[in-house]
Write a protein that holds these residues in place. Structure first.
Motif, mmCIF file in Angstrom:
data_model
loop_
_atom_site.group_PDB
_atom_site.id
_atom_site.type_symbol
_atom_site.label_atom_id
_atom_site.label_comp_id
_atom_site.label_asym_id
_atom_site.label_seq_id
_atom_site.Cartn_x
_atom_site.Cartn_y
_atom_site.Cartn_z
ATOM 1 N N LEU A 1 31.000 37.324 46.359
ATOM 2 C CA LEU A 1 31.928 37.955 45.418
ATOM 3 C C LEU A 1 33.082 37.006 45.095
ATOM 4 O O LEU A 1 33.535 36.923 43.951
ATOM 5 C CB LEU A 1 32.451 39.257 46.019
ATOM 6 N N SER A 2 33.546 36.255 46.120
ATOM 7 C CA SER A 2 34.619 35.280 45.880
ATOM 8 C C SER A 2 34.164 34.209 44.896
ATOM 9 O O SER A 2 34.956 33.753 44.063
ATOM 10 C CB SER A 2 35.049 34.628 47.183
ATOM 11 N N VAL A 3 32.868 33.809 44.976
ATOM 12 C CA VAL A 3 32.372 32.813 44.026
ATOM 13 C C VAL A 3 32.427 33.364 42.603
ATOM 14 O O VAL A 3 32.814 32.668 41.659
ATOM 15 C CB VAL A 3 30.934 32.390 44.393
ATOM 16 N N VAL A 4 32.082 34.659 42.449
ATOM 17 C CA VAL A 4 32.140 35.274 41.115
ATOM 18 C C VAL A 4 33.576 35.294 40.604
ATOM 19 O O VAL A 4 33.844 34.995 39.434
ATOM 20 C CB VAL A 4 31.537 36.695 41.168
ATOM 21 N N VAL A 5 34.526 35.635 41.514
ATOM 22 C CA VAL A 5 35.943 35.644 41.117
ATOM 23 C C VAL A 5 36.375 34.252 40.670
ATOM 24 O O VAL A 5 37.063 34.092 39.650
ATOM 25 C CB VAL A 5 36.813 36.142 42.293
ATOM 26 N N LEU A 6 35.944 33.212 41.420
ATOM 27 C CA LEU A 6 36.332 31.843 41.059
ATOM 28 C C LEU A 6 35.741 31.457 39.704
ATOM 29 O O LEU A 6 36.408 30.784 38.893
ATOM 30 C CB LEU A 6 35.875 30.869 42.139
ATOM 31 N N LEU B 1 42.414 21.172 32.753
ATOM 32 C CA LEU B 1 41.207 20.530 33.295
ATOM 33 C C LEU B 1 41.339 20.315 34.801
ATOM 34 O O LEU B 1 40.384 20.497 35.555
ATOM 35 C CB LEU B 1 40.980 19.204 32.583
ATOM 36 N N ASP B 2 42.557 19.954 35.228
ATOM 37 C CA ASP B 2 42.815 19.770 36.658
ATOM 38 C C ASP B 2 42.594 21.086 37.409
ATOM 39 O O ASP B 2 41.986 21.100 38.489
ATOM 40 C CB ASP B 2 44.248 19.270 36.834
ATOM 41 N N ALA B 3 43.073 22.198 36.828
ATOM 42 C CA ALA B 3 42.875 23.506 37.466
ATOM 43 C C ALA B 3 41.391 23.848 37.535
ATOM 44 O O ALA B 3 40.906 24.361 38.544
ATOM 45 C CB ALA B 3 43.647 24.576 36.701
ATOM 46 N N VAL B 4 40.650 23.540 36.463
ATOM 47 C CA VAL B 4 39.206 23.814 36.460
ATOM 48 C C VAL B 4 38.515 23.014 37.560
ATOM 49 O O VAL B 4 37.654 23.536 38.287
ATOM 50 C CB VAL B 4 38.599 23.496 35.077
ATOM 51 N N ASN B 5 38.912 21.749 37.726
ATOM 52 C CA ASN B 5 38.313 20.921 38.780
ATOM 53 C C ASN B 5 38.595 21.500 40.161
ATOM 54 O O ASN B 5 37.708 21.541 41.019
ATOM 55 C CB ASN B 5 38.857 19.500 38.695
ATOM 56 N N THR B 6 39.851 21.934 40.384
ATOM 57 C CA THR B 6 40.200 22.511 41.687
ATOM 58 C C THR B 6 39.349 23.742 41.989
ATOM 59 O O THR B 6 38.826 23.902 43.093
ATOM 60 C CB THR B 6 41.685 22.895 41.694
ATOM 61 N N LEU B 7 39.204 24.616 40.969
ATOM 62 C CA LEU B 7 38.422 25.833 41.181
ATOM 63 C C LEU B 7 36.960 25.495 41.438
ATOM 64 O O LEU B 7 36.290 26.139 42.253
ATOM 65 C CB LEU B 7 38.546 26.739 39.949
ATOM 66 N N THR B 8 36.453 24.440 40.757
ATOM 67 C CA THR B 8 35.055 24.043 40.967
ATOM 68 C C THR B 8 34.832 23.558 42.396
ATOM 69 O O THR B 8 33.820 23.887 43.024
ATOM 70 C CB THR B 8 34.674 22.946 39.976
ATOM 71 N N VAL B 9 35.793 22.755 42.914
ATOM 72 C CA VAL B 9 35.671 22.269 44.289
ATOM 73 C C VAL B 9 35.653 23.439 45.261
ATOM 74 O O VAL B 9 34.824 23.490 46.192
ATOM 75 C CB VAL B 9 36.822 21.294 44.608
#
Lengths: 85, 105
Positions: A7-12, A36-44
């Motif tokens: 569920l946390s992955v879905v939230v991310l 873009l930096d925020a997107v990268n952080t969330l992807t990691v």
């Protein structure tokens, strides 16, 4: 436990879409770079979550390399925008 | 798993997701570039740090834990540097900070 982490992955993923709004709508170039930096952080974060859920060590290695490369990319774009290269 | 560690794990994951939510929310709601960079910096270091701390508790003493500790070190050194560099570049190219009464950009 596993359900909560998936569920946390879905939230991310939803948060990545939210950050993408600013990536497409940002009026200036630095706005887009910060988004873009925020997107990268969330992807990691999502990669590490999946790696811990499925016990795949390779996901964590990929996440480390992704974090380092996204840092280099952001720094390079910042230098370019500042006119230093 | 030890129930105390389990509760601590859920608390850390929930706090991390909360700060992860702060980042995109600030990116959308804040009025200008500098405030957006501020909100995004919270998401970078605090949110990711708390999430990784939770995963370290979940893993226990394994080889993965060492990698996660190294990732926390990298993130705490690198992401503030990246945010600083991009804010400095925006200041150099002449982006004016937002003041009360200005229109939202």
């Amino acid at each position: 436990m596993t359900d909560a982490m998936l569920l946390s992955v879905v939230v991310l993923a939803a948060l990545i879409v939210l950050a993408m709004v600013r990536l497409f709508a940002g009026p200036t170039a630095p706005d887009r770079v910060v988004a873009l930096d925020a997107v990268n952080t969330l992807t990691v974060a999502a990669m590490i979550l999946l790696g811990v859920v499925y016990q795949q060590i390779i996901f964590i290695d990929v996440a480390i390399v992704y974090a380092l490369l996204s840092f280099v990319g952001t720094l390079y774009i910042a230098k370019y925008l500042g006119g230093e290269i | 798993m030890n129930p105390v560690i389990e509760v601590l794990f859920f608390v850390l994951i929930a706090l991390g997701l909360f700060f992860m939510f702060i980042g995109p929310l600030g990116l959308i709601r804040m009025p200008d570039f500098y405030t957006r960079a501020h909100a995004s910096g919270k998401c970078d270091s605090l949110g990711e740090g708390l999430l990784l701390l939770g995963f370290i508790l979940y893993e226990g003493f394994t080889f993965n834990m060492v990698k996660l500790v190294f990732l926390i070190l990298f993130i705490y050194i690198l992401t503030p540097t990246a945010t600083y560099a991009i804010v400095r570049a925006a200041y150099v190219i002449g982006l004016k900070p937002w003041k009360v009464g200005d229109e939202r950009r």
